[in-house]
Design a protein around this motif. Structure first.
Motif, PDB file in Angstrom:
ATOM      1  N   GLY A 111       7.510 -10.352  12.392  1.00 49.21           N
ATOM      2  CA  GLY A 111       6.957 -10.819  11.091  1.00 49.21           C
ATOM      3  C   GLY A 111       8.117 -10.766  10.243  1.00 49.21           C
ATOM      4  O   GLY A 111       9.319 -11.505  10.545  1.00 49.21           O
ATOM      5  N   GLY A 157       0.809  -1.152   0.194  1.00 50.09           N
ATOM      6  CA  GLY A 157       0.175  -0.139   0.008  1.00 50.09           C
ATOM      7  C   GLY A 157       1.047   1.335   0.063  1.00 50.09           C
ATOM      8  O   GLY A 157       0.452   2.164  -0.797  1.00 50.09           O
ATOM      9  N   ARG A 162       6.968 -12.050  -0.746  1.00 54.10           N
ATOM     10  CA  ARG A 162       8.124 -11.443  -0.016  1.00 54.10           C
ATOM     11  C   ARG A 162       8.032 -10.052  -0.155  1.00 54.10           C
ATOM     12  O   ARG A 162       7.117  -9.380  -0.652  1.00 54.10           O
ATOM     13  CB  ARG A 162       9.446 -11.787  -0.762  1.00 54.10           C
ATOM     14  CG  ARG A 162      10.015 -13.288  -0.655  1.00 54.10           C
ATOM     15  CD  ARG A 162      10.724 -13.787  -1.687  1.00 54.10           C
ATOM     16  NE  ARG A 162      12.039 -12.955  -1.906  1.00 54.10           N
ATOM     17  CZ  ARG A 162      12.361 -12.171  -2.796  1.00 54.10           C
ATOM     18  NH1 ARG A 162      11.595 -12.231  -4.020  1.00 54.10           N
ATOM     19  NH2 ARG A 162      13.498 -11.554  -2.882  1.00 54.10           N
ATOM     20  N   THR A 193      -4.363  -5.256   0.896  1.00 57.51           N
ATOM     21  CA  THR A 193      -4.546  -6.149   1.786  1.00 57.51           C
ATOM     22  C   THR A 193      -4.026  -7.776   1.343  1.00 57.51           C
ATOM     23  O   THR A 193      -4.119  -8.055   0.323  1.00 57.51           O
ATOM     24  CB  THR A 193      -5.889  -6.349   2.538  1.00 57.51           C
ATOM     25  OG1 THR A 193      -6.793  -7.081   1.705  1.00 57.51           O
ATOM     26  CG2 THR A 193      -6.312  -5.130   2.855  1.00 57.51           C
ATOM     27  N   PHE A 248      -6.046   3.748   4.672  1.00 60.55           N
ATOM     28  CA  PHE A 248      -6.724   3.144   5.785  1.00 60.55           C
ATOM     29  C   PHE A 248      -5.944   1.939   6.336  1.00 60.55           C
ATOM     30  O   PHE A 248      -5.434   0.928   5.514  1.00 60.55           O
ATOM     31  CB  PHE A 248      -8.082   2.721   5.432  1.00 60.55           C
ATOM     32  CG  PHE A 248      -8.930   4.030   4.912  1.00 60.55           C
ATOM     33  CD1 PHE A 248      -9.620   4.752   5.896  1.00 60.55           C
ATOM     34  CD2 PHE A 248      -8.806   4.401   3.567  1.00 60.55           C
ATOM     35  CE1 PHE A 248     -10.525   5.716   5.356  1.00 60.55           C
ATOM     36  CE2 PHE A 248      -9.362   5.698   3.055  1.00 60.55           C
ATOM     37  CZ  PHE A 248     -10.241   6.074   4.028  1.00 60.55           C
TER      38      PHE A 248
END
Ligand code: FAD
Ligand code: NAI
Length: 327
Positions: A54, A14, A308, A158, A31
């Motif tokens: 992560g 994003g 990735r 997403t 958002f």
């Protein structure tokens, strides 16, 4: 002023799209359902400082991404990581040094996305539940019942399972996103009051519930008061333990770690666990980004390419390119 473009998701995909669009002079509004940016590059706050639970590092194989990484390095947002790298097979540890250049954001993984957020307008703790088109413009609805808009275009950035719902206005794109399974990963962080007596700083693991472990303190810019380690379970172990309690997961992965690390492992002073439900796509794709240019809705994310960090960034660039070529 131009009607802004909405981007759902402040992971690297994003933010990559946001940067490309704002470089082209367009205004974007972002958002994210989380309290901060980063998505799967997020770092978890703990009493020992922020820990990378992560993405652990990234490589840059594509020329365009390598150029972006060099710019980030000049800004001081990323640095090279040269861990003492091992591999473990059938319980046997062996040094596994290589020539691969590996990068981390400093002083924590999420710092890169914080830097890329720049001055963009962003709504955190805002989970978008619906994306719908009026006669000319797009409106987003969040789970609190608030409407956001109008927007000229929407980019959904997403993980695929979450994207498929948000793409319902473009059924073809929604169907593609719905066809991408994503695997879960349990991640555990352990912090020890005394440094463990091992030269290992990172290790690719086979034949174990674990697939990866890393000493967070070995990454540039980290200064933890404890010897902090990140452990990642394999996808198959995670699937089998997906509903286990955090305590049980910490216990079992700590046991697997103690078995293979080859030194005494005392009780940790810090332990935490995080379950990534949509950690990685089961396979790579070559879509770049998905687009319904007539409607003005796009989707990007690591799942459109390599699964990735590099794939996420490239996919965001591709979504922006497809949008810009329609203007
Ligand atoms: P994400 O980072 O998942 O961003 C999506 C964003 O969308 C999130 O911030 C989320 O909160 C938001 N969102 C979702 N739904 C909504 C909604 N309805 N409304 C609002 N916001 C929403 N890659 C590497 O290259 N190297 C590694 O070492 C590595 N290790 C990894 C280890 C783990 C445990 C995991 C989970 C991933 C790892 N990866 C690694 C993969 C890498 O993290 C991802 O490829 C990359 O970060 C994906 O970026 P993204 O922007 O596509 O998605
Ligand atoms: P990379 O080139 O360092 O690693 C790719 C793969 O090659 C590794 O997973 C490992 O199996 C192997 N490998 C590389 N160097 C090795 C060495 N010196 N010794 C032994 N094996 C070695 O990095 P790349 O291609 O950028 O991949 C990123 C990493 O992110 C991978 O390790 C991947 O598993 C991990 N990842 C983890 C996810 C998760 O959910 N746990 C999700 C997405 C990526």
């Amino acid at each position: 002023m131009n009607t802004p473009i909405a981007i759902i998701g402040t992971g690297l995909a994003g933010l990559s799209a946001a940067q490309a669009l704002s470089d082209a002079g367009l205004s974007v509004t972002l958002f994210d359902k989380s309290r901060g940016s980063g998505g799967r590059m997020a770092s978890k706050r703990s009493e020992a400082g922020s820990l990378d639970l992560g993405a652990q590092y990234f490589t840059a194989r594509d020329r365009r991404f390598a150029e972006a990484v060099q710019q980030w390095r000049q800004h001081g947002w990323v640095d090279n990581w040269h861990p003492a790298l091992y591999q473990a097979r059938n319980g046997a540890l062996a040094l596994s040094a290589d020539e691969q250049e590996r990068w981390v954001a400093t002083p924590r993984m999420s710092a890169l996305t914080r830097a890329l957020l720049g001055g963009h307008q962003v709504h955190f703790s805002c989970r978008i539940s619906e994306v719908f088109r009026g006669e000319q413009h797009w409106t987003l609805l969040d789970t609190e019942g608030n409407n956001h808009g109008p927007f000229s275009h929407v980019i959904v950035a997403t993980p695929a399972p979450q994207a498929s719902t948000l793409l319902s206005a473009a059924p073809k794109l929604a169907a593609v996103a719905a066809s991408v399974p994503m695997e879960p990963t349990w991640a555990v962080a352990l912090g020890f009051a005394r440094e463990l007596d091992t030269p290992v700083q990172a290790c690719f693991v086979e034949d174990s519930p674990l697939q990866w472990l890393a000493r967070n303190n070995s990454k540039p810019g980290r200064q933890h008061p404890l010897d902090c380690w990140a452990l990642h379970a394999t996808s198959s172990w995670t699937r089998q333990h997906v509903d286990s309690s955090k305590e049980a997961v910490i216990d079992q992965l700590r046991g697997a770690f103690a078995e293979l690390i080859g030194c005494a492992v005392p009780a940790p002073s810090l332990s935490l666990a995080h379950r990534w439900l949509y950690a990685r796509p089961t396979q790579a794709h070559e879509w770049g980004a998905l687009a319904d240019s007539d409607l003005g809705i796009y989707a990007c994310g690591d799942w459109c390419l390599s699964g990735r960090v590099e794939g996420a960034w490239l996919s965001g660039q591709e979504a922006a390119r497809k949008l810009l070529e329609q203007l």
